[in-house]
Design a protein around this motif. Structure first.
Motif, PDB file in Angstrom:
ATOM      1  N   LEU A   1       0.828  -1.203   0.000  1.00  0.00           N
ATOM      2  CA  LEU A   1       0.000   0.000   0.000  1.00  0.00           C
ATOM      3  C   LEU A   1       0.869   1.262   0.000  1.00  0.00           C
ATOM      4  O   LEU A   1       0.640   2.189  -0.778  1.00  0.00           O
ATOM      5  N   ILE A   2       1.877   1.283   0.835  1.00  0.00           N
ATOM      6  CA  ILE A   2       2.754   2.449   0.938  1.00  0.00           C
ATOM      7  C   ILE A   2       3.605   2.611  -0.321  1.00  0.00           C
ATOM      8  O   ILE A   2       3.756   3.716  -0.850  1.00  0.00           O
ATOM      9  N   VAL A   3       4.156   1.518  -0.827  1.00  0.00           N
ATOM     10  CA  VAL A   3       4.972   1.585  -2.037  1.00  0.00           C
ATOM     11  C   VAL A   3       4.127   2.064  -3.217  1.00  0.00           C
ATOM     12  O   VAL A   3       4.567   2.903  -4.017  1.00  0.00           O
ATOM     13  N   SER A   4       2.909   1.579  -3.315  1.00  0.00           N
ATOM     14  CA  SER A   4       2.011   2.013  -4.387  1.00  0.00           C
ATOM     15  C   SER A   4       1.690   3.490  -4.273  1.00  0.00           C
ATOM     16  O   SER A   4       1.668   4.207  -5.273  1.00  0.00           O
ATOM     17  N   ALA A   5       1.435   3.964  -3.063  1.00  0.00           N
ATOM     18  CA  ALA A   5       1.127   5.380  -2.859  1.00  0.00           C
ATOM     19  C   ALA A   5       2.333   6.251  -3.191  1.00  0.00           C
ATOM     20  O   ALA A   5       2.188   7.312  -3.821  1.00  0.00           O
ATOM     21  N   ARG A   6       3.513   5.821  -2.799  1.00  0.00           N
ATOM     22  CA  ARG A   6       4.722   6.588  -3.131  1.00  0.00           C
ATOM     23  C   ARG A   6       4.953   6.635  -4.637  1.00  0.00           C
ATOM     24  O   ARG A   6       5.361   7.655  -5.182  1.00  0.00           O
ATOM     25  N   TYR A   7       4.705   5.543  -5.305  1.00  0.00           N
ATOM     26  CA  TYR A   7       4.857   5.496  -6.757  1.00  0.00           C
ATOM     27  C   TYR A   7       3.853   6.435  -7.429  1.00  0.00           C
ATOM     28  O   TYR A   7       4.195   7.133  -8.383  1.00  0.00           O
ATOM     29  N   ALA A   8       2.629   6.465  -6.920  1.00  0.00           N
ATOM     30  CA  ALA A   8       1.581   7.306  -7.496  1.00  0.00           C
ATOM     31  C   ALA A   8       1.819   8.792  -7.247  1.00  0.00           C
ATOM     32  O   ALA A   8       1.237   9.636  -7.925  1.00  0.00           O
ATOM     33  N   LEU A   9       2.678   9.135  -6.296  1.00  0.00           N
ATOM     34  CA  LEU A   9       2.985  10.542  -6.022  1.00  0.00           C
ATOM     35  C   LEU A   9       3.553  11.253  -7.239  1.00  0.00           C
ATOM     36  O   LEU A   9       3.365  12.458  -7.401  1.00  0.00           O
ATOM     37  N   ARG A  10       4.243  10.526  -8.098  1.00  0.00           N
ATOM     38  CA  ARG A  10       4.852  11.135  -9.285  1.00  0.00           C
ATOM     39  C   ARG A  10       3.806  11.792 -10.185  1.00  0.00           C
ATOM     40  O   ARG A  10       4.080  12.822 -10.788  1.00  0.00           O
ATOM     41  N   ASP A  11       2.642  11.165 -10.303  1.00  0.00           N
ATOM     42  CA  ASP A  11       1.597  11.653 -11.210  1.00  0.00           C
ATOM     43  C   ASP A  11       0.452  12.336 -10.478  1.00  0.00           C
ATOM     44  O   ASP A  11      -0.572  12.631 -11.077  1.00  0.00           O
ATOM     45  N   TYR A  12       0.599  12.570  -9.182  1.00  0.00           N
ATOM     46  CA  TYR A  12      -0.487  13.139  -8.396  1.00  0.00           C
ATOM     47  C   TYR A  12      -0.725  14.599  -8.784  1.00  0.00           C
ATOM     48  O   TYR A  12       0.199  15.396  -8.842  1.00  0.00           O
ATOM     49  N   ASN A  13      -1.986  14.928  -9.036  1.00  0.00           N
ATOM     50  CA  ASN A  13      -2.395  16.292  -9.370  1.00  0.00           C
ATOM     51  C   ASN A  13      -3.399  16.736  -8.317  1.00  0.00           C
ATOM     52  O   ASN A  13      -4.550  16.318  -8.332  1.00  0.00           O
ATOM     53  N   ARG A  14      -2.952  17.583  -7.404  1.00  0.00           N
ATOM     54  CA  ARG A  14      -3.782  18.011  -6.271  1.00  0.00           C
ATOM     55  C   ARG A  14      -5.089  18.648  -6.728  1.00  0.00           C
ATOM     56  O   ARG A  14      -6.158  18.361  -6.199  1.00  0.00           O
TER      57      ARG A  14
ATOM     58  N   ALA B   1      -5.288   5.687  -3.473  1.00  0.00           N
ATOM     59  CA  ALA B   1      -5.525   7.081  -3.840  1.00  0.00           C
ATOM     60  C   ALA B   1      -5.542   7.984  -2.605  1.00  0.00           C
ATOM     61  O   ALA B   1      -4.958   9.080  -2.615  1.00  0.00           O
ATOM     62  N   VAL B   2      -6.178   7.535  -1.540  1.00  0.00           N
ATOM     63  CA  VAL B   2      -6.230   8.329  -0.309  1.00  0.00           C
ATOM     64  C   VAL B   2      -4.845   8.405   0.325  1.00  0.00           C
ATOM     65  O   VAL B   2      -4.418   9.469   0.790  1.00  0.00           O
ATOM     66  N   MET B   3      -4.113   7.307   0.335  1.00  0.00           N
ATOM     67  CA  MET B   3      -2.764   7.323   0.903  1.00  0.00           C
ATOM     68  C   MET B   3      -1.837   8.229   0.094  1.00  0.00           C
ATOM     69  O   MET B   3      -0.999   8.935   0.660  1.00  0.00           O
TER      70      MET B   3
END
Length: 114
Positions: free
Chosen positions: A17-30, A81-83
């Motif tokens: 869960l944490i690794v996935s959230a960190r990976y998704a940070l690259r494309d995160y659009n607030r 997504a929430v993480m």
């Protein structure tokens, strides 16, 4: 001390869960994701990172409870997504010099991951 350093350091979640959230940070659009995650109306402005962090922590706690109780309504993609949003808001909050420190909520306690 910011809420991001006090509360997030005590959360214990599955590594995937944490690794996935960190990976998704690259494309995160607030601007695009946060309103949907918090259930805000379309015309409403986004909250400050400090306020968003508190709301996301509540949402994540509910998702974690659903995951642990094997609730059929739990969604892995929603939890990631929430993480991701939680990590992003924590980074923004840590780098904001004007953000006030929040006390650690009593309802969030460290849990041993399964």
């Amino acid at each position: 001390m910011h809420i991001s350093t006090t509360v997030l350091d005590t959360l214990i979640r599955p590594r995937l869960l944490i690794v996935s959230a960190r990976y998704a940070l690259r494309d995160y659009n607030r601007a695009h994701r946060l309103a949907r995650l918090l259930g805000l109306p379309m015309a409403r402005s986004l909250p400050t990172p400090h306020v968003a962090l508190s709301q996301l922590l509540e949402r994540e706690r509910a998702l974690e409870h659903a995951r642990r109780t094997h609730d059929a309504s739990w969604s892995a993609s929603e939890h990631v997504a929430v993480m991701t949003a939680l990590l992003h808001e924590a980074l923004l909050d840590m780098h904001s010099p004007t953000a006030p420190a929040l006390p650690c909520p009593d309802a969030i306690s460290p849990a041993i991951s399964a």
